[in-house]
Design an enzyme around this catalytic site. Structure first.
Site, PDB file in Angstrom:
ATOM      1  N   HIS A   1       0.674  -1.337  -0.090  1.00 20.52           N
ATOM      2  CA  HIS A   1      -0.106  -0.028   0.071  1.00 20.52           C
ATOM      3  C   HIS A   1       0.774   1.333  -0.228  1.00 20.52           C
ATOM      4  O   HIS A   1       0.267   2.406  -0.036  1.00 20.52           O
ATOM      5  CB  HIS A   1      -0.714   0.207   1.224  1.00 20.52           C
ATOM      6  CG  HIS A   1      -0.296   0.193   2.722  1.00 20.52           C
ATOM      7  ND1 HIS A   1       0.479  -0.432   3.080  1.00 20.52           N
ATOM      8  CD2 HIS A   1      -0.165   1.492   3.094  1.00 20.52           C
ATOM      9  CE1 HIS A   1       1.014  -0.014   4.179  1.00 20.52           C
ATOM     10  NE2 HIS A   1       0.507   1.163   4.319  1.00 20.52           N
TER      11      HIS A   1
HETATM   12  C1  UD1 Z   1      -2.668   5.526   5.118  1.00 21.53           C
HETATM   13  C2  UD1 Z   1      -1.370   6.068   6.034  1.00 21.53           C
HETATM   14  C3  UD1 Z   1      -0.282   4.885   6.099  1.00 21.53           C
HETATM   15  C4  UD1 Z   1      -0.662   3.565   6.752  1.00 21.53           C
HETATM   16  C5  UD1 Z   1      -1.816   3.215   6.007  1.00 21.53           C
HETATM   17  C6  UD1 Z   1      -2.436   1.922   6.338  1.00 21.53           C
HETATM   18  C7  UD1 Z   1      -0.866   8.547   5.744  1.00 21.53           C
HETATM   19  C8  UD1 Z   1      -0.018   9.433   5.013  1.00 21.53           C
HETATM   20  N1  UD1 Z   1      -0.683   7.123   5.309  1.00 21.53           N
HETATM   21  O1  UD1 Z   1      -2.185   5.123   3.944  1.00 21.53           O
HETATM   22  O2  UD1 Z   1       0.777   5.348   6.964  1.00 21.53           O
HETATM   23  O3  UD1 Z   1       0.422   2.714   6.547  1.00 21.53           O
HETATM   24  O4  UD1 Z   1      -2.860   4.086   6.135  1.00 21.53           O
HETATM   25  O5  UD1 Z   1      -3.488   1.664   5.551  1.00 21.53           O
HETATM   26  O6  UD1 Z   1      -1.667   8.703   6.934  1.00 21.53           O
HETATM   27  N2  UD1 Z   1      -9.289   4.696   0.506  1.00 21.53           N
HETATM   28  C9  UD1 Z   1     -10.633   4.215   0.440  1.00 21.53           C
HETATM   29  N3  UD1 Z   1     -11.137   3.683   1.665  1.00 21.53           N
HETATM   30  C10 UD1 Z   1     -10.614   3.875   2.849  1.00 21.53           C
HETATM   31  C11 UD1 Z   1      -9.387   4.660   2.785  1.00 21.53           C
HETATM   32  C12 UD1 Z   1      -8.686   4.970   1.803  1.00 21.53           C
HETATM   33  O7  UD1 Z   1     -10.862   3.893  -0.800  1.00 21.53           O
HETATM   34  O8  UD1 Z   1     -11.225   3.647   3.950  1.00 21.53           O
HETATM   35  C13 UD1 Z   1      -8.468   4.983  -0.808  1.00 21.53           C
HETATM   36  C14 UD1 Z   1      -8.739   6.497  -1.079  1.00 21.53           C
HETATM   37  O9  UD1 Z   1      -8.703   6.468  -2.501  1.00 21.53           O
HETATM   38  C15 UD1 Z   1      -7.744   7.176  -0.541  1.00 21.53           C
HETATM   39  C16 UD1 Z   1      -6.259   6.132  -0.635  1.00 21.53           C
HETATM   40  O10 UD1 Z   1      -7.167   4.977  -0.325  1.00 21.53           O
HETATM   41  O11 UD1 Z   1      -7.136   8.523  -1.466  1.00 21.53           O
HETATM   42  C17 UD1 Z   1      -5.382   6.587   0.312  1.00 21.53           C
HETATM   43  O12 UD1 Z   1      -5.723   6.572   1.537  1.00 21.53           O
HETATM   44  P1  UD1 Z   1      -5.279   7.610   2.668  1.00 21.53           P
HETATM   45  O13 UD1 Z   1      -5.500   7.491   3.992  1.00 21.53           O
HETATM   46  O14 UD1 Z   1      -4.690   8.877   2.214  1.00 21.53           O
HETATM   47  O15 UD1 Z   1      -3.650   6.680   2.705  1.00 21.53           O
HETATM   48  P2  UD1 Z   1      -3.489   5.080   2.674  1.00 21.53           P
HETATM   49  O16 UD1 Z   1      -2.731   4.839   1.752  1.00 21.53           O
HETATM   50  O17 UD1 Z   1      -4.411   4.213   3.270  1.00 21.53           O
END
Ligand code: UD1
Length: 361
Positions: free
Chosen positions: A204
């Site tokens: 991820h």
């Molecule tokens: C986040 C954390 C990372 C952690 C990871 C665990 C930051 C910068 N990153 O990364 O350190 O290791 O979580 O999983 O805080 N999305 C969904 N559903 C959700 C959540 C996210 O579809 O419930 C998708 C969205 O398109 C979003 C993307 O995933 O834009 C990224 O989500 P985001 O919370 O920005 O960061 P992670 O990659 O999940």
């Protein structure tokens, strides 16, 4: 005394569970705020269920966005909560955007901040988490470290020794508590897998999955490994979107890679316990595999958790196709690195934290 604890993203839930339990055992009034950084059922609610975490007292519903958007939205919403509740301490865990956003909001209101999992460093400022870790540690009043290398980092950065406390790893508190329950599940069997005869892949990190050529190389190397060992791949939403965007679905076709939705804590732990190899770019999984003595290949160029390499089962293999295949092959041939006990990864870290908080406040 009133504590506000914050969670936002998946790994936070695993870290907060034993802390909430320790606060409650010590009759400390505590409120839980969920920023909503993760919001899909599989990324959030499933963990509350599995880990018996009480529903959050406040849900901010922030959701996804750019780093600036997400951080700013959390700060604006969280400031209102702090002004209303006036807690004596804010507890933040890990290194996600919710961690720094809430710590920064509190410190500006002169509310003391405790950071759990302080001092870890990858020394790679391109990782968003590294910036979150550095800044959160710099503004926190109480820094709780999981391993002694973290203390060394904090000392090197000139942080006063009175502020940091080596307490061990709260994730292992959770692991120890839920291992018996997870062992009773048949998750691997339900996926058609045999004990110690499959690999798990999790991906991820933006530096891996937002880059077409790295993601492509990693998937191709895993496809090669799957010729010898079936692979189960719980797909993080970010990764799933990018596989589609970069049109890499073809890399997974006609292979023994099984794509599934992200799993809850207990099902994933059941899979971890019985895996032959774990391939991952997660931080927490490097720790969990070390504690479970399961071989782990980390698909990154560095780790902020060097203790898992020194004492645990972790090998940093980077993203080079040949190297990944070569290291997996060694494990398949029985050349495994066994883990040694790690100091204070003993299930008592949250108790130590609660004791220190009671003494200090
Ligand atoms: C986040 C954390 C990372 C952690 C990871 C665990 C930051 C910068 N990153 O990364 O350190 O290791 O979580 O999983 O805080 N999305 C969904 N559903 C959700 C959540 C996210 O579809 O419930 C998708 C969205 O398109 C979003 C993307 O995933 O834009 C990224 O989500 P985001 O919370 O920005 O960061 P992670 O990659 O999940």
């Amino acid at each position: 005394m009133k504590i506000i604890s914050v969670v936002g993203a998946r790994p936070n839930f695993v870290k907060i569970m034993p802390l909430l339990e320790a606060f409650s055992k010590n009759n400390i009034t505590s409120l839980l705020v969920h920023t909503g950084q993760h919001y899909d059922y599989h990324m959030s609610e499933a963990f509350f269920k599995d880990l018996d975490i009480p529903a959050p007292d406040v849900y901010l519903g922030i959701g996804s966005g750019t780093h600036a958007q997400q951080t700013a939205k959390i700060m604006i919403a969280f400031e209102k909560i702090l002004l209303k509740e006036k807690p004596s301490l804010l507890v933040v865990v890990g290194d996600v955007n919710s961690t720094i956003a809430c710590a920064l909001t509190a410190v500006k209101l002169h509310i003391p901040v405790a950071h759990v999992e302080a001092g870890l460093r990858s020394f790679d400022n391109k990782m968003p988490e590294e910036i979150n870790r550095l800044l959160t540690d710099r503004i926190s009043d109480y820094l709780f470290t999981p391993s002694l290398d973290a203390n060394e980092n904090l000392e090197m950065e000139g942080i006063s020794k009175e502020k940091f406390f080596f307490v061990g790893n709260v994730m292992i508190d959770t692991l120890n508590k839920f291992k018996p329950k997870a062992a009773k599940l048949k998750t691997y069997k339900a996926l058609g897998l045999l004990k110690e005869n499959y690999a798990i892949l999790t991906l991820h990190r933006p530096e891996n999955v937002d880059d077409k050529s790295y993601l492509s190389d990693i998937l191709l190397s895993v496809k090669e490994i799957s010729k010898h060992l079936p692979v189960v791949f719980p797909v993080h939403p970010r990764t799933g979107k990018n596989i589609k965007k970069f049109k890499l679905e073809g890399h997974l076709k006609n292979s023994k890679i099984q794509l599934i939705k992200p799993l809850g804590y207990l099902d994933f732990l059941n899979l971890l316990m019985h895996a032959k190899i774990v391939l991952t770019d997660s931080g927490g999984i490097q720790e969990e595999t070390s504690a479970l003595d399961v071989p782990c290949l980390t698909l990154r160029e560095n780790t902020e958790r060097p203790i898992t390499v020194m004492k645990g089962t972790n090998i940093i293999v980077g993203r080079d196709k040949n190297r990944i295949i070569e290291e997996a092959d060694k494990i398949l041939k029985g050349k495994v690195k066994n883990s040694k006990p790690i100091q204070f990864w003993d299930g008592c870290s949250s108790k130590r934290i609660a004791k220190i908080i009671l003494e200090k406040l």
